[in-house]
Write a protein that holds these residues in place. Structure first.
Motif, PDB file in Angstrom:
ATOM      1  N   GLN A  57      14.245   8.249   0.905  1.00  0.00           N
ATOM      2  CA  GLN A  57      14.756   6.884   1.045  1.00  0.00           C
ATOM      3  C   GLN A  57      13.630   5.866   0.862  1.00  0.00           C
ATOM      4  OE1 GLN A  57      16.389   7.458   4.985  1.00  0.00           O
ATOM      5  NE2 GLN A  57      18.481   7.704   4.201  1.00  0.00           N
ATOM      6  N   TRP A  58      12.471   6.210   1.358  1.00  0.00           N
ATOM      7  CA  TRP A  58      11.322   5.307   1.248  1.00  0.00           C
ATOM      8  C   TRP A  58      10.954   5.075  -0.220  1.00  0.00           C
ATOM      9  CZ3 TRP A  58       6.177   5.776  -0.442  1.00  0.00           C
ATOM     10  CH2 TRP A  58       5.313   4.757  -0.041  1.00  0.00           C
ATOM     11  N   ILE A  59      10.986   6.155  -0.998  1.00  0.00           N
ATOM     12  CA  ILE A  59      10.680   6.017  -2.424  1.00  0.00           C
ATOM     13  C   ILE A  59      11.743   5.163  -3.113  1.00  0.00           C
ATOM     14  CG2 ILE A  59      10.445   7.262  -4.626  1.00  0.00           C
ATOM     15  CD1 ILE A  59       9.172   9.565  -2.956  1.00  0.00           C
ATOM     16  N   PHE A  60      12.984   5.357  -2.713  1.00  0.00           N
ATOM     17  CA  PHE A  60      14.064   4.522  -3.239  1.00  0.00           C
ATOM     18  C   PHE A  60      13.746   3.043  -2.976  1.00  0.00           C
ATOM     19  CE2 PHE A  60      17.835   1.996  -2.511  1.00  0.00           C
ATOM     20  CZ  PHE A  60      18.648   2.302  -3.589  1.00  0.00           C
ATOM     21  N   MET A  61      13.258   2.765  -1.781  1.00  0.00           N
ATOM     22  CA  MET A  61      12.951   1.374  -1.433  1.00  0.00           C
ATOM     23  C   MET A  61      11.809   0.833  -2.284  1.00  0.00           C
ATOM     24  SD  MET A  61      13.589   1.784   2.666  1.00  0.00           S
ATOM     25  CE  MET A  61      12.939   0.255   3.175  1.00  0.00           C
ATOM     26  N   GLN A  62      10.834   1.687  -2.577  1.00  0.00           N
ATOM     27  CA  GLN A  62       9.735   1.246  -3.443  1.00  0.00           C
ATOM     28  C   GLN A  62      10.261   0.919  -4.838  1.00  0.00           C
ATOM     29  OE1 GLN A  62       7.063   0.832  -1.554  1.00  0.00           O
ATOM     30  NE2 GLN A  62       8.396   1.837  -0.065  1.00  0.00           N
ATOM     31  N   LEU A  63      11.218   1.721  -5.315  1.00  0.00           N
ATOM     32  CA  LEU A  63      11.794   1.472  -6.634  1.00  0.00           C
ATOM     33  C   LEU A  63      12.558   0.155  -6.639  1.00  0.00           C
ATOM     34  CD1 LEU A  63      12.871   5.131  -7.243  1.00  0.00           C
ATOM     35  CD2 LEU A  63      11.624   3.797  -8.958  1.00  0.00           C
ATOM     36  N   PHE A  64      13.268  -0.090  -5.540  1.00  0.00           N
ATOM     37  CA  PHE A  64      14.033  -1.321  -5.428  1.00  0.00           C
ATOM     38  C   PHE A  64      13.099  -2.525  -5.437  1.00  0.00           C
ATOM     39  CE2 PHE A  64      16.289  -4.618  -3.045  1.00  0.00           C
ATOM     40  CZ  PHE A  64      17.538  -4.595  -3.655  1.00  0.00           C
ATOM     41  N   ASN A  65      11.938  -2.336  -4.864  1.00  0.00           N
ATOM     42  CA  ASN A  65      10.972  -3.431  -4.754  1.00  0.00           C
ATOM     43  C   ASN A  65      10.028  -3.502  -5.942  1.00  0.00           C
ATOM     44  OD1 ASN A  65      11.722  -4.731  -2.434  1.00  0.00           O
ATOM     45  ND2 ASN A  65      10.662  -3.258  -1.112  1.00  0.00           N
ATOM     46  N   SER A  66      10.399  -2.867  -7.068  1.00  0.00           N
ATOM     47  CA  SER A  66       9.497  -2.874  -8.215  1.00  0.00           C
ATOM     48  C   SER A  66      10.224  -3.278  -9.490  1.00  0.00           C
ATOM     49  CB  SER A  66       8.890  -1.474  -8.429  1.00  0.00           C
ATOM     50  OG  SER A  66       8.199  -1.060  -7.284  1.00  0.00           O
ATOM     51  N   TRP A  67       9.435  -3.773 -10.436  1.00  0.00           N
ATOM     52  CA  TRP A  67       9.942  -4.058 -11.784  1.00  0.00           C
ATOM     53  C   TRP A  67       8.980  -3.455 -12.781  1.00  0.00           C
ATOM     54  CZ3 TRP A  67       7.563  -7.780 -15.279  1.00  0.00           C
ATOM     55  CH2 TRP A  67       6.362  -8.308 -14.781  1.00  0.00           C
ATOM     56  N   TYR A  68       9.398  -3.345 -14.010  1.00  0.00           N
ATOM     57  CA  TYR A  68       8.535  -2.719 -15.011  1.00  0.00           C
ATOM     58  C   TYR A  68       7.990  -3.751 -15.969  1.00  0.00           C
ATOM     59  CZ  TYR A  68       6.592   1.030 -17.777  1.00  0.00           C
ATOM     60  OH  TYR A  68       5.719   1.885 -18.394  1.00  0.00           O
ATOM     61  N   ASN A  69       6.683  -3.898 -15.943  1.00  0.00           N
ATOM     62  CA  ASN A  69       6.007  -4.863 -16.798  1.00  0.00           C
ATOM     63  C   ASN A  69       5.654  -4.190 -18.122  1.00  0.00           C
ATOM     64  OD1 ASN A  69       4.309  -6.639 -18.074  1.00  0.00           O
ATOM     65  ND2 ASN A  69       3.209  -7.226 -16.194  1.00  0.00           N
ATOM     66  N   LEU A  70       6.276  -4.617 -19.193  1.00  0.00           N
ATOM     67  CA  LEU A  70       6.049  -3.966 -20.486  1.00  0.00           C
ATOM     68  C   LEU A  70       4.695  -4.338 -21.076  1.00  0.00           C
ATOM     69  CD1 LEU A  70       9.606  -4.348 -22.043  1.00  0.00           C
ATOM     70  CD2 LEU A  70       8.556  -2.239 -21.241  1.00  0.00           C
ATOM     71  N   GLU A  71       4.111  -5.393 -20.537  1.00  0.00           N
ATOM     72  CA  GLU A  71       2.803  -5.782 -21.061  1.00  0.00           C
ATOM     73  C   GLU A  71       1.704  -4.874 -20.524  1.00  0.00           C
ATOM     74  OE1 GLU A  71       1.967 -10.348 -22.306  1.00  0.00           O
ATOM     75  OE2 GLU A  71       3.574  -9.821 -20.927  1.00  0.00           O
ATOM     76  N   THR A  72       1.738  -4.614 -19.223  1.00  0.00           N
ATOM     77  CA  THR A  72       0.757  -3.689 -18.648  1.00  0.00           C
ATOM     78  C   THR A  72       1.262  -2.256 -18.755  1.00  0.00           C
ATOM     79  OG1 THR A  72       1.776  -4.006 -16.490  1.00  0.00           O
ATOM     80  CG2 THR A  72      -0.144  -5.364 -17.009  1.00  0.00           C
ATOM     81  N   ASP A  73       2.497  -2.112 -19.135  1.00  0.00           N
ATOM     82  CA  ASP A  73       3.153  -0.826 -19.263  1.00  0.00           C
ATOM     83  C   ASP A  73       3.122  -0.024 -17.961  1.00  0.00           C
ATOM     84  OD1 ASP A  73       4.762   0.753 -20.725  1.00  0.00           O
ATOM     85  OD2 ASP A  73       3.196   1.774 -21.845  1.00  0.00           O
ATOM     86  N   LYS A  74       3.421  -0.717 -16.881  1.00  0.00           N
ATOM     87  CA  LYS A  74       3.573  -0.007 -15.620  1.00  0.00           C
ATOM     88  C   LYS A  74       4.471  -0.788 -14.657  1.00  0.00           C
ATOM     89  CE  LYS A  74      -0.122  -0.126 -12.859  1.00  0.00           C
ATOM     90  NZ  LYS A  74      -1.510  -0.190 -12.323  1.00  0.00           N
ATOM     91  N   ALA A  75       4.888  -0.081 -13.617  1.00  0.00           N
ATOM     92  CA  ALA A  75       5.702  -0.730 -12.596  1.00  0.00           C
ATOM     93  C   ALA A  75       4.816  -1.592 -11.709  1.00  0.00           C
ATOM     94  CB  ALA A  75       6.407   0.331 -11.758  1.00  0.00           C
ATOM     95  N   GLU A  76       5.365  -2.703 -11.278  1.00  0.00           N
ATOM     96  CA  GLU A  76       4.614  -3.598 -10.403  1.00  0.00           C
ATOM     97  C   GLU A  76       5.524  -4.084  -9.287  1.00  0.00           C
ATOM     98  OE1 GLU A  76       2.816  -6.789 -12.582  1.00  0.00           O
ATOM     99  OE2 GLU A  76       1.850  -5.401 -13.996  1.00  0.00           O
TER     100      GLU A  76
END
Length: 994
Positions: free
Chosen positions: A136-155
């Motif tokens: 569930q905690w990882i799910f929450m991290q995913l919810f709190n993240s977006w994917y920046n295509l410029e840096t090519d990573k989640a932020e």
RNA sequence: GCUCGGGUGGUGGAACUGGUAGACACGCAGGACUUAAAAUCCUGUUCCCGUUAAAGGAGUGCGGGUUCGAUUCCCGCCCCGAGUACCA
């Protein structure tokens, strides 16, 4: 004492458990090695002999690595959330946790019997709250993240909010939903909180959105694409339909490119990588826009801006063929279809859409031969040559891929060609190499372009670049990469899964507070959906805060818990109390899985989602490696050998009867004209409309001969109701009769030979399953031969990666081998006796041959061949009656990964401290011992091996040649001639041409 | 259809980079021990011809090629298995 495997095995298993022999430490001066098995779902049926195959291989490797001086992590656990326990709960009312607990106990007992070197102190269960707290905690991290295509990573999502506040979303390159609004910084700031939340949801890596899902009514839940096979659910085989629903999804598509690139870094079986590549489905091509030709009176311009003409965007991987476009096809569901349909075509189009709707997904897939479609009445303009191109609709174009529209190039694409031929549309060749394009499509890229305007004469590469450049310049298209992979649907309307840690406020999802984790699965009175169709969790009554908020009622899918579990194993039992999913030091130490063994059926499910979550966790700097599983091996499936009989369908008054004299089958009445259940042996009949092939338990068969009396007993049949027919005899009312040699079964004379007749069953290789009565249980094998024999036999059966039927026949050979090995240490009266003399050359040779062989074989996972080598080595040592301590002790160490129990016992008998893995070292190979005085020297004449010479080693090459040529047998084959050519390889004459 | 595997004795399967094809095991046959059976041990076991023994010939799905030499490399075909499928 003779080799008493039962006593030895139970004693050592107890010793290992009591001494925690296999407990791994998170700190060591030794290099680390992480060996992981795909953890099992604990089903009610328990393990069959196929399940442990991979576990045995990984255990051998883990034990081998320990002997080689590695600090090995080799854990095991259970993927304990899942459908079967829930369905059992629905039927019986028993809580899935109880069923699961019981099944785990069975699994554990069976696994322990095989003598695995698992560190059980690190066991995980995905259904236990202290584990799913972190899911569930990882799910929450995913919810709190977006994917920046410029840096090519989640932020973190906070960085996105900052950007919105500073510059709006115009310049932001992010993975998002397609329907994001375009807004400036001012507009963003002016948004209400709800509006902000709505927009952010379109960027989060896990999000709630109305999407088309695979809905399985029978299971009452949605399913992910990889859980659907050919329109039916993978589990249970129920029909699946497409439905629009509000659903949680994972934005795995953000990682498509990285998931694809990562495959090149890992050592996985090529077919499996290929499956993932296909699943991701990257295609490089271009997007081209075709302007709709305005026709006054019957055509409405695009709704958004009536002044601009409507455009149809198509995706193509072959822009170079754009001059060959003779029509454009839209999917029937395409949003422009309505607008483009002219009044005189309306009826036809509507009829077609109607018909397409009625076709189920299945029909549509099955029926790829017939061509269908309808003309909209509208035309578009080819941007490059202004040709007028008709717009059609057809169901061969899928709404869900690309833009839901394609440009039809019948000269180059087989489907387009079929369509064009069927509807009489023009076909234009565009390459000088294309011949007879009227007859058949030719997808070649060779040659030079013709009929293609400004690219005439160019080759494929030039043409593609030129066309894209031109389209970009005109603003009518651009290079584009398309992926087939869709975002993964994450919610399941089930009970037995991780609750999604979300509640709703003003209709928008909010994470629960982290301190509230784990959000424990509430008790319910029934495990079914509610009467109003809500998921089972709607029945929960005493959920915390239930009165304050509305909770998310779906649970997570089966793959959630298995997408990160290898990190949980890194935490020791003590460390799990800490407030992290795994301590940072442990992750820094163990890093990733060095060897992962499991089935290839997880190619597009578990293995893809795990890579996705791993990459995400890496982006958040929570783990250190980009890829979680460095090396992966797919163990083959062990199939069962079923035994089958032909049986009449219901009771019958007629019998198939084989007349040996004319080799014909005839259909004759039963002896007394009454109806009977009739069974035919394999050699007595063939399958006809009135018989069916049905499985009989393999336990009632011996070498394909059915034990009829046991069969009657087990299935509660009556001799008076049943006739058994074999090739030349018949069992009627409990009495055997010979078949009359003349023809029919009548007259019935009791046979002169009253003994049981052989009733043959038909053997077939199938998947092992309870319903096919062909399951071989490892418990039985261990009872009869012991775990060491089972372990070695499973390896001996064939290459690990190959599927093969289980065949108990050969197991005796392995058992005999272990007895022989035991006897090396004992005299004829089975008294332990080894001697301390120095080993002879021959003994050292046998030993070092096997050291080398086992090292080589284990390193390349060829366990079957090393078992053979053990057999050779032991045969050799038996032959020379070797009882030397130094030799035998090394043999014990080498064999211990394969047959740990017997080796532990012998290790102790040899006077060592118990616990072979605690301090034994794999013996060092010394090539000197393999050097011989003379070597066997095969000589070929004209490529055919003719003779074999023994050449002493101390000769130089010239002397060897002289000796070979002087040899009597060589002389004979040369027949007095001088060889025309002598082929020397590595200083050896291998072949002579005469 | 496409992609990826794979076709070797009666059976499961060996043969690592082209160099003694069939290791090892099962099965089968014969023999020893035994009153007998089981267990154990020994011998043989690709096929054909021949046989006291030898010697010979063919042979890794089929057809061709490269090579002194091909189960291994190349081309074409057949068959089996797995995955995937109007993906533009």
């Amino acid at each position: 004492m003779d080799y008493q495997f039962k006593k030895i095995e139970s004693e050592w298993q107890q010793f290992w458990a009591e001494n925690q022999t296999f407990k791994a430490e998170n700190h060591s001066s030794k290099p680390k090695y992480y060996v992981l098995d795909m953890f099992p779902y604990p089903s009610g049926a328990g393990l069959h002999v196929g399940h442990p195959l991979g576990y045995i291989a990984s255990d051998i490797f883990a034990r081998y690595k320990r002997l080689k001086g590695f600090n090995v992590l080799h854990p095991m656990g259970y993927d304990s959330f899942g459908l079967p326990a829930e369905q059992y709960a629905i039927q019986t009312g028993q809580h899935p946790a109880i069923t699961t607990e019981q099944n785990i106990a069975t699994y554990r007992r069976q696994l322990d019997q095989i003598g695995f070197s698992f560190d059980w102190s690190r066991e995980v269960r995905t259904s236990s709250p202290d584990y799913y707290k972190w899911t569930q905690w990882i799910f929450m991290q995913l919810f709190n993240s977006w994917y920046n295509l410029e840096t090519d990573k989640a932020e973190p999502i906070s960085t996105l909010i900052q950007k919105f506040e500073a510059e709006g979303n115009h310049a932001i390159k992010a993975a998002s939903d397609e329907d994001v609004l375009s807004f400036s910084a001012e507009e963003w700031i002016a948004f209400s909180n709800i509006e902000k939340q709505e927009q952010l949801l379109k960027y989060r890596l896990t999000y709630l959105r109305e999407s088309t899902v695979n809905w399985c009514a029978a299971l009452g839940t949605v399913l992910a694409n990889d859980e659907v096979k050919d329109g039916f659910s993978e589990r249970g085989g129920y029909p699946v339909e497409q439905k629009k629903m509000m659903q949680w999804s994972m934005r795995i598509t953000a990682y498509a490119e990285r998931l694809l690139q990562g495959l090149d870094m890992i050592d996985w079986p090529e077919p499996l990588k290929e499956m993932q590549r296909n699943w991701i489905g990257k295609s490089v091509g271009a997007m081209v826009e075709f302007e709709v030709e305005p026709v006054v009176g019957n055509f409405k311009l695009s709704q958004d801006s009536p002044l601009e003409p409507a455009k149809i965007a198509v995706f193509t991987t072959r822009v170079d063929t754009i001059f060959g476009v003779t029509f454009v096809v839209l999917a029937p569901e395409h949003e422009l279809v309505k607008d483009l349909t002219t009044p005189d075509q309306r009826e036809a189009i509507e009829a077609y859409i109607d018909q397409a709707k009625k076709k189920s997904e299945l029909d549509r897939m099955a029926d790829t031969k017939t061509v269908s479609g309808a003309f909209t009445g509208s035309y578009v303009v080819n941007p490059l040559n202004n040709d007028k191109i008709p717009v059609w609709i057809a169901d061969y174009v899928l709404a869900g891929y690309g833009t839901g529209a394609v440009m039809g190039v019948p000269s180059g694409d087989a489907r387009d060609h079929r369509f064009a031929t069927h509807f009489n549309l023009p076909i234009v060749a565009i390459l000088d190499t294309q011949k007879e394009v009227v007859k058949e499509a030719d997808a070649t890229k060779e040659g030079h372009y013709i009929n293609s305007g400004f690219i005439n004469g160019m080759n494929y590469k030039e043409a593609t670049a030129t066309v894209i450049a031109k389209l970009e310049e005109m603003g009518a298209g651009k290079a584009k990469v398309n992926f087939r992979m869709r975002d993964a649907i994450f919610g399941r309307q089930r009970y037995w899964g991780e609750p999604v840690p979300v509640y709703f406020k003003e209709g928008l999802p909010q994470l629960i507070d982290e301190s509230e984790l784990p959000l424990v699965l509430p008790e319910v009175d029934k495990y079914l959906p509610t009467e109003s169709g809500e998921p089972p969790l709607a029945r929960a009554e005493n959920w915390k805060y239930q009165n304050e908020f509305e909770y998310e009622l779906s649970t997570m899918p089966g793959w959630a818990g298995s997408s990160w579990y290898w990190y949980r194993y890194m935490a020791t039992k003590e460390e799990r109390a800490e407030n992290v999913f795994a301590p940072r030091e442990a992750i820094d130490y163990w890093k990733d899985v060095d060897l992962y063994i499991g089935g290839s059926e997880h190619a597009t499910g578990h293995l893809l989602y795990s890579r996705f979550w791993n990459k995400f966790l890496k982006d958040l700097d929570l783990v250190v490696e980009e890829e979680p599983f460095k090396k992966l091996i797919n163990q083959g499936m062990i199939q069962g050998v079923s035994e089958k009989v032909f049986r009449s369908i219901g009771k019958t008054k007629m019998i198939w009867y084989h007349n040996e004299h004319n080799n014909r089958y005839s259909y004759i009445p039963t002896p007394d004209g009454n109806a009977y259940n009739v069974y035919y042996s394999e050699d007595a009949t063939f399958q006809s409309d009135s018989t069916q092939l049905s499985n009989v338990p393999i336990s009632l068969c011996n070498k394909s001969i059915l034990d009829i009396s046991k069969y009657i007993e087990q299935f509660d049949l009556d001799y008076n109701d049943t006739i058994f027919i074999t090739k030349d005899a018949c069992l009627f009312k409990g009495q055997w009769y010979d078949q009359s040699s003349e023809s029919e079964l009548v007259p019935y004379k009791p046979s002169s030979n009253q003994q049981q007749r052989d009733f043959y069953t038909k053997s077939e290789v199938e998947k092992m399953s309870k319903s096919k009565w062909n399951v071989v249980n490892p418990d039985e094998m261990i009872e009869r031969y012991g775990a060491d024999t089972l372990r070695m036999y499973e390896m001996f059966l064939g290459p690990l990666e190959q599927s093969k039927p289980w065949n108990t026949n050969g197991i005796e050979g392995v058992f005999k081998f272990l007895r022989k090995f035991w006897k090396l240490f004992h005299d004829d009266a089975f008294n332990f006796r080894v001697i301390n003399e120095a080993p002879t050359k021959a003994e050292l040779k046998s030993l070092h041959k096997i050291i080398k062989k086992v090292e080589d074989d284990v390193e390349r996972f060829s366990f079957n061949t090393s078992v053979s080598s053990f057999m050779i080595a032991v045969n050799e040592l038996t032959e020379i009656k070797c009882a030397k301590r130094s030799i035998l002790q090394d043999m014990v160490v080498i064999l211990s990964p394969y047959a740990p129990h017997i080796c532990e016992e012998l290790w102790k008998l040899l006077g060592n401290e118990a616990g072979i893995l605690s301090y034994a070292e794999f013996p060092k190979f010394n090539p000197e011992f393999l050097v011989e005085d003379a070597f066997s020297y095969p000589i070929s004449i004209n490529g055919k091996t003719k003779t074999n010479l023994n050449i002493p080693l101390d000769l130089d090459q010239k002397e060897v040649e002289a000796m070979v040529l002087a040899d009597e047998s060589v002389q004979k084959y040369l027949a007095g001639q001088q060889p025309k050519k002598v082929i020397v390889v590595k200083g050896r004459i291998v072949n002579m041409v005469v």
